[in-house]
Design an enzyme around this catalytic site. Sequence first.
Site, PDB file in Angstrom:
ATOM      1  N   HIS A 190       3.441   7.113   5.651  1.00 21.39           N
ATOM      2  CA  HIS A 190       2.210   7.757   6.107  1.00 21.39           C
ATOM      3  C   HIS A 190       1.406   6.932   7.109  1.00 21.39           C
ATOM      4  CE1 HIS A 190       0.159   5.403   2.909  1.00 21.39           C
ATOM      5  NE2 HIS A 190      -0.905   5.538   3.676  1.00 21.39           N
ATOM      6  N   HIS A 250       0.830  -1.218   0.000  1.00 20.71           N
ATOM      7  CA  HIS A 250       0.000   0.000   0.000  1.00 20.71           C
ATOM      8  C   HIS A 250       0.866   1.269   0.000  1.00 20.71           C
ATOM      9  CE1 HIS A 250      -2.895   3.048   1.046  1.00 20.71           C
ATOM     10  NE2 HIS A 250      -2.392   3.180   2.256  1.00 20.71           N
ATOM     11  N   ASP A 282     -20.148  16.617 -26.095  1.00 19.37           N
ATOM     12  CA  ASP A 282     -18.722  16.767 -25.808  1.00 19.37           C
ATOM     13  C   ASP A 282     -18.141  15.539 -25.105  1.00 19.37           C
ATOM     14  OD1 ASP A 282     -20.183  17.187 -23.585  1.00 19.37           O
ATOM     15  OD2 ASP A 282     -19.164  19.028 -22.966  1.00 19.37           O
ATOM     16  N   GLU A 284       0.566   5.568  12.829  1.00 20.86           N
ATOM     17  CA  GLU A 284      -0.751   5.091  13.197  1.00 20.86           C
ATOM     18  C   GLU A 284      -0.750   3.588  13.476  1.00 20.86           C
ATOM     19  OE1 GLU A 284      -3.203   6.713  14.117  1.00 20.86           O
ATOM     20  OE2 GLU A 284      -4.546   5.001  14.347  1.00 20.86           O
ATOM     21  N   ASP A 285      -0.029   2.836  12.661  1.00 20.67           N
ATOM     22  CA  ASP A 285      -0.169   1.379  12.712  1.00 20.67           C
ATOM     23  C   ASP A 285       0.960   0.640  13.413  1.00 20.67           C
ATOM     24  OD1 ASP A 285      -2.450   1.801  11.325  1.00 20.67           O
ATOM     25  OD2 ASP A 285      -1.686   1.162   9.377  1.00 20.67           O
ATOM     26  N   ASP A 339      -3.008   8.335  -1.048  1.00 20.72           N
ATOM     27  CA  ASP A 339      -3.438   7.297  -0.109  1.00 20.72           C
ATOM     28  C   ASP A 339      -4.888   6.902  -0.409  1.00 20.72           C
ATOM     29  OD1 ASP A 339      -3.606   5.686   2.236  1.00 20.72           O
ATOM     30  OD2 ASP A 339      -4.410   7.390   3.371  1.00 20.72           O
TER      31      ASP A 339
HETATM   32 MN    MN Z   1      -2.813   4.528   3.975  1.00 21.98          MN
END
Ligand code: MN
Length: 749
Positions: free
Chosen positions: A96, A72, A285, A100-101, A165
């Site tokens: 990123h 990811h 269009d 958090e993880d 993300d």
């Molecule tokens: Mn993520």
Amino acid sequence: MSEIKKEISTTEPKALVPNGGYKMHTFEEFRDLYYTYIKNPKDREMVAKAYRFAKSQHEGVFRKSGEPYIQHPLEVAYILAELQGGPETLASGFLHDVVEDTETTVEDIKREFTPDVAMIVDALTKIQRMKLSHRTEQDFEAEDHKKIFLGMARDVRVILVKLADRLHNLRTLDALKPERQHALSQETLDVFTPIAHRLGIYKMQSEMEDLSLKYLEPEKYAEILNLLNAREENRQESLRALQKRIADLLFENKIQFRIESRVKSIYSIYRKMYQKNHSFDELYDILAVRIITDTVLNCYTILGTIHATYKPIPGRFKDYIATPKPNLYQSLHTSIISGDGNVYEVQIRTEEMDEVAESGVAAHWRYKDGGNYNAQAEQKDIEEKLHWFRDFVSMSNATSDTNAKEYIEALEHDVFNANVYVFTPLGKVIDLPAGATVLDFAYRIHTKVAESAVGAIVNGAHCSLSTTLKTGDVCEIRTVKNASGPNPSWLDIAQTSGAKAHIRRFLQKKNEYLKEEIIEKGKENALEAFASQGIGSGEMEKYLNDPVLMEHFGAKSLENLYELIANRNPAPFALIDYLGIRKKKSQSFTKNLVSNVKNDADTPIIVEGADNLHITMGKCCTPVPGDEIVGYVVNGKGIVVHRENCPNLLKSKPRLIPVSWNKNLGKTAKFPVMVRISANDRSNLLVDLMGVLSSKGILVTDLKIHLAPKTMHDIVNLTIYVPDKETIATVFQAIQEVKGVYSCERVMK
Ligand code: MN
């Protein structure tokens, strides 16, 4: 631009790629990509280190779709590299999710990488964290959205990583449960695609829109896909024919060019069909021919050549080169009727404009290797050139105290939906939402300008502040030094939330000055009322500065209470009544009265031939001078004076003796009288009654009010203190005049 090739290519329309056909990338592929534009070995190493760091931190964890978690962040970094993000942006892409993880802290990232990378990851973590507690209620949702925007307004790189993300999460959304698919898709359309649009990152915007639509409206998505596919062959054929004819035309004129075609995105077709109610066949269009050349001058030459050959449709020509869109998009647009009778949109632009059209902010501020890159300077530059971004940042910074829903509405209305472009006399473009007025424009120039504005000169003509502006207007605000400034009617004139907020703030400040005067007035009113009870200012404040009293009258503070008093809500005597001051005073007064009656020569009652008798007034019928009275003899105790018609005397004839009022009695002695008032049930009844009594100087005790269940009338029982019967008559007359009063009578029990 010597390498511009004369070529014709038809880009494979995205809609025709089978669902889920996304290629997974290896680190080596990523490396090949970012090595093409990041050459500095130190920068290259930081990016590679971020990959290794993230990989070891996420080791052993797998995504719901089955692959190792690192896939990811790797794809996120790959998307960022396609936009040619700088080394810190790529590193943040890898990192990123680690805070958090995993066990990693922001401090760790600061130490291992750079303060900027740590800042970006920190902002992303905060956005992510908030999403963990997913809520359904609208207010909370607005609060969430606000926090996302606030997080993103800190640095444009935070936005880029967050968008990448989200894009990758959407690409792999099949692995999640339907509710999550739905929620993420909706949030994408609410929050992320408007931002991508405003940053001009069309590539990401349209892919995210199409993916979100696929989950939110699967049937309509499939319908449009089928419509596109059904006519694909015809379309390609006539398109190729047109491309060839245009190519021949341009070859003749020896102009360098590249020609492409592009299918409108599914989401934009969806919007035209379902939000603007056009049929699929009306959308002429759907196919655009795009001609990319080397110079701006050639863009106009090509336009002229095409218009000389094909009939342009009036009103469809747009020059976004001279006037770029707020997201910096530049291109010439025209619609022509080709030889086969079909209508095509033709877009003409330079190579650089084409890059900005696809990647927006990312192309405009593309990482320049080797130069002395400065993130702060870049952010500043972005805020200057993308003026909406400046508004976005300042709105987000000034917003901590506004509620989330208001902020989101303001952002959507003033920033995301701005589509009217108005010029200052110096040619600066101000983008405003449809319906915006001269006043909104003034506030966008500067608050001080708006506050001294009296009107404007629009396209050379004098206009009022309420004039609605339209695209292309040139507007110059007229100001005067001593302008009266904002007033409440401006709130109706202003159409943007930003202007309204400024006006409200101004009026609030102005009210604060007025407020002081009001407080002063309320305090004077209260003082007057308390003084009549013999209470001075110090003691009064002690009485009033009582939390229970404040709560009772709905006041937040003593000052607020004075404010309320100034508006006679409550009236000052209501406070006195609430505090029981009258009661206390009158009780002691009654005591005085009784002792007067007992001992004073100046007794109100005269009993023939009997002095020094203990005389009291009947509590059942409350006689006053002027009433017909008799005395009731209580063995060994004295005489109780009753009114002649008192029902309690009916069986007491033998004990009655004649008594009379002392004719010389002054008006100073006050006698209690029980009164019952019947009135319409309404608010402020008591306030008004007390007002009347207070104005006549009548003391009141034992006030009780209840609602008569049958008639639904208010029954007010009270005791008033009067010197004689005449006074009762005048008091009753005044009470009868109070709005809603039916009757007013003396009572006996
Ligand atoms: Mn993520």
